[in-house]
Each structure stands twice: as C-alpha cells, then as structure tokens.
Design an enzyme around this catalytic site. Structure first.
Site, PDB file in Angstrom:
ATOM      1  N   ASP A  85       0.858  -1.184   0.000  1.00 58.12           N
ATOM      2  CA  ASP A  85       0.000   0.000   0.000  1.00 58.12           C
ATOM      3  C   ASP A  85       0.901   1.243   0.000  1.00 58.12           C
ATOM      4  OD1 ASP A  85      -2.465   1.323   0.184  1.00 58.12           O
ATOM      5  OD2 ASP A  85      -2.489   1.272   2.383  1.00 58.12           O
ATOM      6  N   HIS A  86       0.600   2.211  -0.835  1.00 57.59           N
ATOM      7  CA  HIS A  86       1.374   3.465  -0.885  1.00 57.59           C
ATOM      8  C   HIS A  86       2.880   3.254  -1.052  1.00 57.59           C
ATOM      9  CE1 HIS A  86      -2.059   6.033  -0.079  1.00 57.59           C
ATOM     10  NE2 HIS A  86      -2.447   5.146   0.800  1.00 57.59           N
ATOM     11  N   ASP A 107       2.659   5.116  -5.270  1.00 56.24           N
ATOM     12  CA  ASP A 107       2.024   6.393  -4.936  1.00 56.24           C
ATOM     13  C   ASP A 107       3.027   7.516  -5.161  1.00 56.24           C
ATOM     14  OD1 ASP A 107       0.824   8.617  -3.971  1.00 56.24           O
ATOM     15  OD2 ASP A 107       0.411   7.824  -1.957  1.00 56.24           O
ATOM     16  N   GLY A 181      -7.817   8.285   7.910  1.00 51.28           N
ATOM     17  CA  GLY A 181      -8.095   8.726   9.276  1.00 51.28           C
ATOM     18  C   GLY A 181      -9.508   9.274   9.385  1.00 51.28           C
ATOM     19  N   HIS A 208      -9.552   4.995  -1.205  1.00 55.12           N
ATOM     20  CA  HIS A 208      -8.767   5.028   0.041  1.00 55.12           C
ATOM     21  C   HIS A 208      -9.572   5.757   1.103  1.00 55.12           C
ATOM     22  CE1 HIS A 208      -4.591   3.713  -1.141  1.00 55.12           C
ATOM     23  NE2 HIS A 208      -5.268   3.631  -2.273  1.00 55.12           N
ATOM     24  N   GLY A 209      -9.157   5.581   2.355  1.00 58.84           N
ATOM     25  CA  GLY A 209      -9.859   6.283   3.425  1.00 58.84           C
ATOM     26  C   GLY A 209     -11.247   5.736   3.638  1.00 58.84           C
ATOM     27  N   GLY A 210     -11.385   4.406   3.601  1.00 56.54           N
ATOM     28  CA  GLY A 210     -12.708   3.769   3.683  1.00 56.54           C
ATOM     29  C   GLY A 210     -13.339   3.811   5.064  1.00 56.54           C
ATOM     30  N   ASN A 230     -10.172   0.551   0.782  1.00 53.43           N
ATOM     31  CA  ASN A 230      -9.144   0.374   1.817  1.00 53.43           C
ATOM     32  C   ASN A 230      -9.657   0.803   3.191  1.00 53.43           C
ATOM     33  OD1 ASN A 230      -7.662  -0.030  -0.502  1.00 53.43           O
ATOM     34  ND2 ASN A 230      -6.018   1.371   0.049  1.00 53.43           N
TER      35      ASN A 230
END
Ligand code: 13P
Length: 284
Positions: A85-86, A107, A181, A208-210, A230
């Site tokens: 990831d990233h 990323d 976050g 992202h940021g799920g 994610n």
C-alpha cells in the site's frame, strides 16, 4: 492457488458490482482476524501493508512469510493478495515484488503529473513482467496514512485518462475527497467525477480512506465503478478500545492470550461488517 494478483479479482468485482476489501494489518493478531473472517465469509481479501507497516513488522520477507505461512498452517482457501500500500518509490515496489508480494501501489501522486506517470510506467513494466498488479494515484487522498499529512486534491479526469493510457496500470485511485483517518463531518466525495473517470478509463477504481464513510456513500462508490476499498482506522480504533476495556477490567493481566488476542475480536467484527457492506461475501 489462493495467492493471486488483483487483476481478475477487481475485474469480477467491478462487473458484479461489489468491492474487495483491502485491510491494512499492523500486527500478527490483525492478520489472524482478517484472514479468519474473510475465510468464514468466503470473501476474497487484499492484505495491505504500507512501507511504514512493512518496516515495523520486520521487512518485506517477514510480511510475505507471515501471510503465506499462516495460509498454509490454517489451510485457508480464499483468494488473497499481498499488496504494498502506498509504495513510495520504484525501489520499494521492486523490493516487495522480489519478496513475493502479488500487487503494488506506486504512490507518486505528490510529484508533478509527468513524473508520476514516468515512475508508474517503470513500476508497471517491472511488475507485469512478474505477473504482479499495479495501482496508481492521481490527486491526493487527504490525511496522514503513509506519506505524511496531505491536503485533499481532487483528481482531474484528463490526468486519470493519461495515467491509465500511458502506463497500462491495472487500477486507479482517483482522489475525490476521501481522507485517511477521521473525517471532519460527513465526507464529500465527488460522485459525478468518479462515474466519469470510471467510464473514461475503464479500469476498476480504488477508494482510500474507507473508514468513517456512511454506508449509502460506500454503495454509491461501488455503483460508480469502485472495486477495491481500503480500511485501516476503524480497525485500529475498535482494537484499542476493546483492549482498553479488557485492561480496565483487570489491571493484573499479563497474558497476551487474554489481552491482544481477545481484543482482535473487535477487528473481526469490523472486517465482517465491511465484507457484508462491500458485498464481497461468497465471492471467493
Ligand atoms: P482509513 O485509515 O481511513 O481507513 O484509510 C485506509 C487506507 O486508505 C489505506 O491506504
């Protein structure tokens, strides 16, 4: 073989309108919780570790050894992806691929577009030669997951099209207002843009940021071509809240089997709720 890259998993998910969860793991307890739950619900699963998590766990070989070893020991049969990831550089992605990861995210979204495309192209070239899938990012997901605090920057449609056409990347994160976050208030995602990017690029999209996105918005994302979501923060909060409760009840506890290995049940509950919400149950 249950260990796969993301290409077929996400293609099927997009076609059948569900999303495969990527769950970030922080410790071995996390991994048990995620894999046990995915196996029980017969869901494909993407295990995510960003470079800071890989380093904390010991390194790329530790991550691969831990996941493959657990699959073997427990006899899991569901398809699973070991995903970086990233990934912050070509070198990180190569290191992960060489160690046995089956998927990487490069990323380079904080670089100018031309440089983002150039490094993504380099990663795709290496990854595809090894049958490994690649995810790239356009715009900025906000928050502080891996690469330091970032302001939200909405993805541009034309840039997304160029990224996919020029690199051959397998899936794309178009940043459209999500943050790593906690959200301040209700998330404001660009649903029209998501639909347009999905239609113009034709690749599965990634959210992202799920954590903390209302269920109806998650369904709207899946409806608009999002095939991978994610999740990290909700598991961290649930795990630590549970752990605090356990320790508050008995300050003398010193056996991990009675503390962290019990608190992992909170992760199982979150992962179960995400699998059911994303619709990936019984898709293994
Ligand atoms: P959250 O921590 O907000 O769930 O985001 C996770 C993520 O997107 C990891 O890449």
């Amino acid at each position: 073989m249950p260990k796969v890259n993301m290409v077929e998993l996400l293609k099927k998910a997009k076609e059948e309108k569900y999303a495969v969860p990527l769950i970030n793991i922080d410790t071995l307890e996390w991994l048990h919780a995620v894999m046990d739950t995915a196996q029980r619900l017969q869901s494909p699963i993407i295990i995510g570790t960003a470079p800071f998590q890989v380093e904390r766990l010991g390194g790329v070989h530790t991550v691969v050894g831990m996941i493959d070893g657990l699959v073997k020991d427990k006899g899991y049969t569901i398809p699973y992806v070991i995903h970086l990831d990233h990934g912050s550089s070509f070198e990180w992605c190569k290191k992960a691929i060489d160690a046995g990861f089956t998927s990487v995210m490069i990323d380079a979204s904080s670089l100018p577009l031309e440089e983002n495309i150039a490094v993504t192209k380099e990663v795709v070239y290496y990854a595809h030669a090894h049958n490994i899938s690649v995810e790239a990012e356009i715009g900025h997901v906000g928050g502080d997951e891996a690469n330091g605090s970032k302001e939200v920057l909405y993805a541009d449609l034309n840039e997304c099209v160029r990224m996919v056409k020029e690199t051959g990347v397998d899936c794309l994160t178009p940043a459209l207002g999500s943050v790593h976050g906690d959200y301040k208030g209700e998330p404001k995602l660009g649903f029209d843009e998501m639909q347009a990017i999905s239609e113009a690029t034709n690749v599965p999209l990634v959210l992202h940021g799920g954590s903390g996105i209302p269920d109806y918005q998650i369904r709207m994302c899946i409806e608009r071509g999002t095939a991978k979501i994610n999740v990290a923060t909700e598991n961290r909060r649930a795990f630590h809240n549970r752990l605090r409760d356990i320790l508050a009840k008995d300050a003398l506890l010193i056996d991990p089997l009675k503390t962290t290995w019990v608190a992992k049940e909170a992760i199982e509950e979150i992962v179960e709720s995400k699998i059911l919400l994303f619709g990936s149950n019984n898709k293994a």
